[in-house]
Design an enzyme around this catalytic site. Sequence first.
Site, short mmCIF file in Angstrom:
data_model
loop_
_atom_site.label_atom_id
_atom_site.label_comp_id
_atom_site.label_asym_id
_atom_site.label_seq_id
_atom_site.Cartn_x
_atom_site.Cartn_y
_atom_site.Cartn_z
N ASP A 62 47.91 34.01 39.26
CA ASP A 62 48.18 35.06 40.44
C ASP A 62 49.00 34.54 41.31
OD1 ASP A 62 46.93 37.75 39.57
OD2 ASP A 62 45.05 36.76 39.72
N TYR A 64 49.38 33.53 45.54
CA TYR A 64 48.27 33.46 46.65
C TYR A 64 47.83 34.63 47.36
CZ TYR A 64 49.01 28.56 46.01
OH TYR A 64 49.35 27.21 45.31
N PHE A 75 51.73 27.98 42.50
CA PHE A 75 51.16 26.97 42.98
C PHE A 75 51.97 26.50 44.59
CE2 PHE A 75 49.70 26.10 38.66
CZ PHE A 75 48.48 26.00 38.99
N HIS A 184 42.00 22.95 35.06
CA HIS A 184 42.63 23.41 36.23
C HIS A 184 42.59 22.50 37.43
CE1 HIS A 184 44.10 26.26 39.33
NE2 HIS A 184 44.53 26.81 38.70
#
Length: 217
Positions: A62, A64, A75, A184
């Site tokens: 998703d 932020y 990211f 992750h």
Amino acid sequence: MEDSWKEVLKTEFEQPYFTELTEKVRAAYLSSATVYPPPSLVFNAFWQCPFAAVKVVILGQDPYINPSEAMGLSFSVPDGTRIPPSLLNMYKEIQADIGTPIPASGNLERWATQGVLLLNSTLTVEAGKSASHQGWGWEQFTDAVIRKISDEKEHVVFLLWGRYARSKANLINREKHLILEAAHPSPLAAHKGFFGCKHFSQTNEYLKKHNCTPIDW
């Protein structure tokens, strides 16, 4: 959307699900809720990295959910914004892997313009509410993006970090592309296999092997 992607994805835009998705997203932006990223940046990943340029795909989930962070690139955050923990761990792994110092900025446009598609699976989100736009149709669209890259290109590196991203591996032809999987980079998971994965050096070695310019991480 950038012209080369319009051509590659034209059949997706004609699908009923995409019409429904567009209507939901438009209504969300016109509502009293705050939605990220800003409307002009929803397809930023595609603007920054045309189809022909794609050499690496980094898949997020998703955008932020906090103010001034989402910019349409997985990211990445704009210059002047605090570097989020997951991205900071990515920088730490790059430093350990290939020696690149940790940058002061979390803006990853410099990766995108080198051929790194920074793709979130869901391209919009309501402020403060993770996963709030999941199930709207974005996943169907971005799965189609991954399939198109797999089918129509060769020697692309797919970096799949975390359980969700790794679930997309079945969309990719392993005989034509390199898939690198790890935990992750979030603080909760980075020590379970992200740190030490050496994905950044492996990516560049693969690109050079196939006569592609490596990424300046």
